[in-house]
Design a protein around this motif. Structure first.
Motif, PDB file in Angstrom:
ATOM      1  N   ALA A   1     -17.953 -12.231  34.310  1.00  0.00           N
ATOM      2  CA  ALA A   1     -18.486 -11.884  32.994  1.00  0.00           C
ATOM      3  C   ALA A   1     -19.294 -10.595  33.038  1.00  0.00           C
ATOM      4  O   ALA A   1     -19.327  -9.844  32.062  1.00  0.00           O
ATOM      5  CB  ALA A   1     -19.343 -13.029  32.459  1.00  0.00           C
ATOM      6  N   GLU A   2     -19.964 -10.331  34.162  1.00  0.00           N
ATOM      7  CA  GLU A   2     -20.761  -9.100  34.291  1.00  0.00           C
ATOM      8  C   GLU A   2     -20.386  -8.393  35.580  1.00  0.00           C
ATOM      9  O   GLU A   2     -20.322  -8.998  36.645  1.00  0.00           O
ATOM     10  CB  GLU A   2     -22.258  -9.399  34.274  1.00  0.00           C
TER      11      GLU A   2
ATOM     12  N   ARG B   1     -18.457  -2.706  30.907  1.00  0.00           N
ATOM     13  CA  ARG B   1     -17.837  -3.476  29.843  1.00  0.00           C
ATOM     14  C   ARG B   1     -16.408  -3.810  30.268  1.00  0.00           C
ATOM     15  O   ARG B   1     -15.722  -2.985  30.884  1.00  0.00           O
ATOM     16  CB  ARG B   1     -17.808  -2.679  28.540  1.00  0.00           C
ATOM     17  N   LEU B   2     -15.957  -5.006  29.936  1.00  0.00           N
ATOM     18  CA  LEU B   2     -14.610  -5.409  30.278  1.00  0.00           C
ATOM     19  C   LEU B   2     -13.655  -4.950  29.179  1.00  0.00           C
ATOM     20  O   LEU B   2     -13.889  -5.206  27.997  1.00  0.00           O
ATOM     21  CB  LEU B   2     -14.527  -6.925  30.451  1.00  0.00           C
TER      22      LEU B   2
ATOM     23  N   ALA C   1      -9.532  -4.464  27.674  1.00  0.00           N
ATOM     24  CA  ALA C   1      -8.203  -5.074  27.685  1.00  0.00           C
ATOM     25  C   ALA C   1      -7.333  -4.292  28.664  1.00  0.00           C
ATOM     26  O   ALA C   1      -7.252  -3.069  28.572  1.00  0.00           O
ATOM     27  CB  ALA C   1      -7.595  -5.031  26.290  1.00  0.00           C
ATOM     28  N   PRO C   2      -6.678  -4.949  29.603  1.00  0.00           N
ATOM     29  CA  PRO C   2      -5.918  -4.228  30.631  1.00  0.00           C
ATOM     30  C   PRO C   2      -4.898  -3.262  30.082  1.00  0.00           C
ATOM     31  O   PRO C   2      -4.816  -2.121  30.518  1.00  0.00           O
ATOM     32  CB  PRO C   2      -5.244  -5.360  31.423  1.00  0.00           C
ATOM     33  N   ALA C   3      -4.097  -3.657  29.082  1.00  0.00           N
ATOM     34  CA  ALA C   3      -3.029  -2.793  28.597  1.00  0.00           C
ATOM     35  C   ALA C   3      -3.592  -1.529  27.957  1.00  0.00           C
ATOM     36  O   ALA C   3      -3.138  -0.425  28.220  1.00  0.00           O
ATOM     37  CB  ALA C   3      -2.163  -3.555  27.599  1.00  0.00           C
ATOM     38  N   ALA C   4      -4.605  -1.683  27.113  1.00  0.00           N
ATOM     39  CA  ALA C   4      -5.174  -0.528  26.428  1.00  0.00           C
ATOM     40  C   ALA C   4      -5.825   0.425  27.409  1.00  0.00           C
ATOM     41  O   ALA C   4      -5.725   1.635  27.290  1.00  0.00           O
ATOM     42  CB  ALA C   4      -6.198  -1.001  25.384  1.00  0.00           C
ATOM     43  N   HIS C   5      -6.497  -0.117  28.408  1.00  0.00           N
ATOM     44  CA  HIS C   5      -7.186   0.736  29.374  1.00  0.00           C
ATOM     45  C   HIS C   5      -6.181   1.441  30.269  1.00  0.00           C
ATOM     46  O   HIS C   5      -6.326   2.611  30.586  1.00  0.00           O
ATOM     47  CB  HIS C   5      -8.137  -0.116  30.206  1.00  0.00           C
ATOM     48  N   ALA C   6      -5.140   0.721  30.681  1.00  0.00           N
ATOM     49  CA  ALA C   6      -4.169   1.307  31.596  1.00  0.00           C
ATOM     50  C   ALA C   6      -3.402   2.425  30.947  1.00  0.00           C
ATOM     51  O   ALA C   6      -2.984   3.368  31.610  1.00  0.00           O
ATOM     52  CB  ALA C   6      -3.200   0.224  32.088  1.00  0.00           C
ATOM     53  N   ALA C   7      -3.200   2.380  29.621  1.00  0.00           N
ATOM     54  CA  ALA C   7      -2.434   3.408  28.963  1.00  0.00           C
ATOM     55  C   ALA C   7      -3.111   4.764  29.037  1.00  0.00           C
ATOM     56  O   ALA C   7      -2.461   5.803  28.955  1.00  0.00           O
ATOM     57  CB  ALA C   7      -2.209   3.013  27.500  1.00  0.00           C
ATOM     58  N   ALA C   8      -4.418   4.777  29.199  1.00  0.00           N
ATOM     59  CA  ALA C   8      -5.149   6.042  29.233  1.00  0.00           C
ATOM     60  C   ALA C   8      -5.007   6.766  30.552  1.00  0.00           C
ATOM     61  O   ALA C   8      -5.277   7.955  30.643  1.00  0.00           O
ATOM     62  CB  ALA C   8      -6.629   5.792  28.940  1.00  0.00           C
ATOM     63  N   LEU C   9      -4.593   6.083  31.598  1.00  0.00           N
ATOM     64  CA  LEU C   9      -4.530   6.683  32.931  1.00  0.00           C
ATOM     65  C   LEU C   9      -3.116   6.551  33.465  1.00  0.00           C
ATOM     66  O   LEU C   9      -2.603   5.442  33.599  1.00  0.00           O
ATOM     67  CB  LEU C   9      -5.503   5.970  33.879  1.00  0.00           C
ATOM     68  N   PRO C  10      -2.435   7.671  33.768  1.00  0.00           N
ATOM     69  CA  PRO C  10      -1.068   7.585  34.283  1.00  0.00           C
ATOM     70  C   PRO C  10      -1.025   6.809  35.582  1.00  0.00           C
ATOM     71  O   PRO C  10      -1.996   6.744  36.335  1.00  0.00           O
ATOM     72  CB  PRO C  10      -0.692   9.063  34.493  1.00  0.00           C
ATOM     73  N   ALA C  11       0.147   6.221  35.851  1.00  0.00           N
ATOM     74  CA  ALA C  11       0.330   5.468  37.095  1.00  0.00           C
ATOM     75  C   ALA C  11       0.235   6.411  38.280  1.00  0.00           C
ATOM     76  O   ALA C  11       0.597   7.591  38.193  1.00  0.00           O
ATOM     77  CB  ALA C  11       1.691   4.779  37.083  1.00  0.00           C
TER      78      ALA C  11
END
Length: 329
Positions: A255-256, A274-275, A277-287
């Protein structure tokens, strides 16, 4: 000796004893254990009702030996303090100074070497009416070089209660250093999310001159990221982003999540993440273009059905071989 001098001499001896007791009150006697000299000290030599008082466990390590931070890293145990205080007097947790990084034979740990003080703040109620403030502390630690030795000690302080605090100059430097090394809460926003075998970090709200790529990062939350790896930071239009390999013991995001970053000048910042959402966060950074190290991958456990299939196949082959051998005979 005349009878008239006895009261004067007795008063002088009593005054000298009280003075020496007051000077000793701000520090317990040193305790020598394996590769460590420790003592309990107070920032002031008096306790004042209605105020806060900073105590500290002063640690002096032998060369090449270290004790541990709140997150010890790949191995080790954090130093633990158990305080016994009068009713109404409350102690906060250890105010951990930022740690050092130790790497021995591929094992990465976080802790302290040399001379370090671990501060603890206690709050004294305004209606505290006793003449002294007794403090009793039991400490436990693990001290390591290549081998590790558990240690423990007990300390006692009895601080006289006064209307004003009297700083103890003997320990002022140690408390000042511990306060300087205390990470300050950063106003910047750190966001974290999972991305396969790594964590994705995004920092926003930093000063334009800030360079997190040059900072030394310590995960305050254990078993989150690989201690032997480092976050790979890169600047975007308005943020900094990084990937950091997961710990092999990672299960799920707590949680923290908190991290500490230390600049070259020794200035430390603490980030509570802050936690995202994986999909939204991953989209900002290329693989990443490189393949993650094999050591960062978790071992694959076969499914029970697969194990049963392999066992039946092996048994069938064994029966056929035995039948063929008997026919030859």
């Amino acid at each position: 000796m005349t009878r008239s001098l006895i009261p004067q001499l007795s008063f002088a001896l009593l005054a000298a004893w009280l003075a020496s007791a007051g000077a000793f009150a701000a520090g317990s006697g040193p305790v020598q254990t394996d590769h460590l000299r420790s003592r309990l000290v107070a920032e002031t030599s008096t306790a004042v009702p209605g105020s806060r008082l900073t105590l500290g466990l002063l640690l002096e390590h032998d060369p090449h030996w270290h004790t541990y931070w709140r997150n010890p890293g790949d191995s080790g145990l954090p130093t633990r303090l158990d305080l016994t205080l009068p009713p109404g007097v409350v102690a906060a947790p250890i105010a951990w100074p930022h740690p050092e990084r130790f790497e021995i034979s591929g094992i990465v740990n976080f802790g302290y070497s040399g001379r370090h003080l671990l501060p603890v703040i206690i709050a004294i109620p305004a209606d505290y009416a006793a003449l002294t403030l007794p403090v009793r502390v039991k400490a436990r630690w693990l001290i390591c070089e290549e081998n590790c030795i558990p240690g423990k000690a007990e300390y006692a302080l009895d601080l006289p209660v006064r209307r004003t605090a009297e700083p103890d100059r003997q320990w002022q430097g140690d408390f000042a250093t511990a306060r300087r090394d205390q990470p300050s809460e950063s106003p910047a926003v750190l966001t974290i999310a999972e991305d396969g075998d790594a964590m994705l970090l995004t920092l926003s709200g930093l000063d334009a001159a800030a360079m997190p790529v040059a900072w030394q990062w310590f995960p305050e939350t254990p078993e989150l990221v690989a201690n032997g790896a480092h976050p790979q930071w890169r600047r975007t239009a308005d943020t900094w982003q990084a990937r950091w390999s997961k710990s092999e013991y990672f299960t799920t995001l707590p949680a923290e999540v908190a991290m500490v970053a230390v600049e070259d000048e020794g200035v430390a910042r603490r980030f509570v993440a802050r936690l995202a959402a994986p999909a939204a966060h991953a989209a900002a950074l290329p693989a990443p273009t490189t393949t993650p190290a094999l050591t960062d991958k978790k071992p694959v456990t076969p499914r029970p059905s697969s194990v049963m299939l392999y066992a039946l196949s092996g048994g069938l082959i064994l029966v056929l071989m035995l039948f063929a051998w008997r026919r030859k005979r």
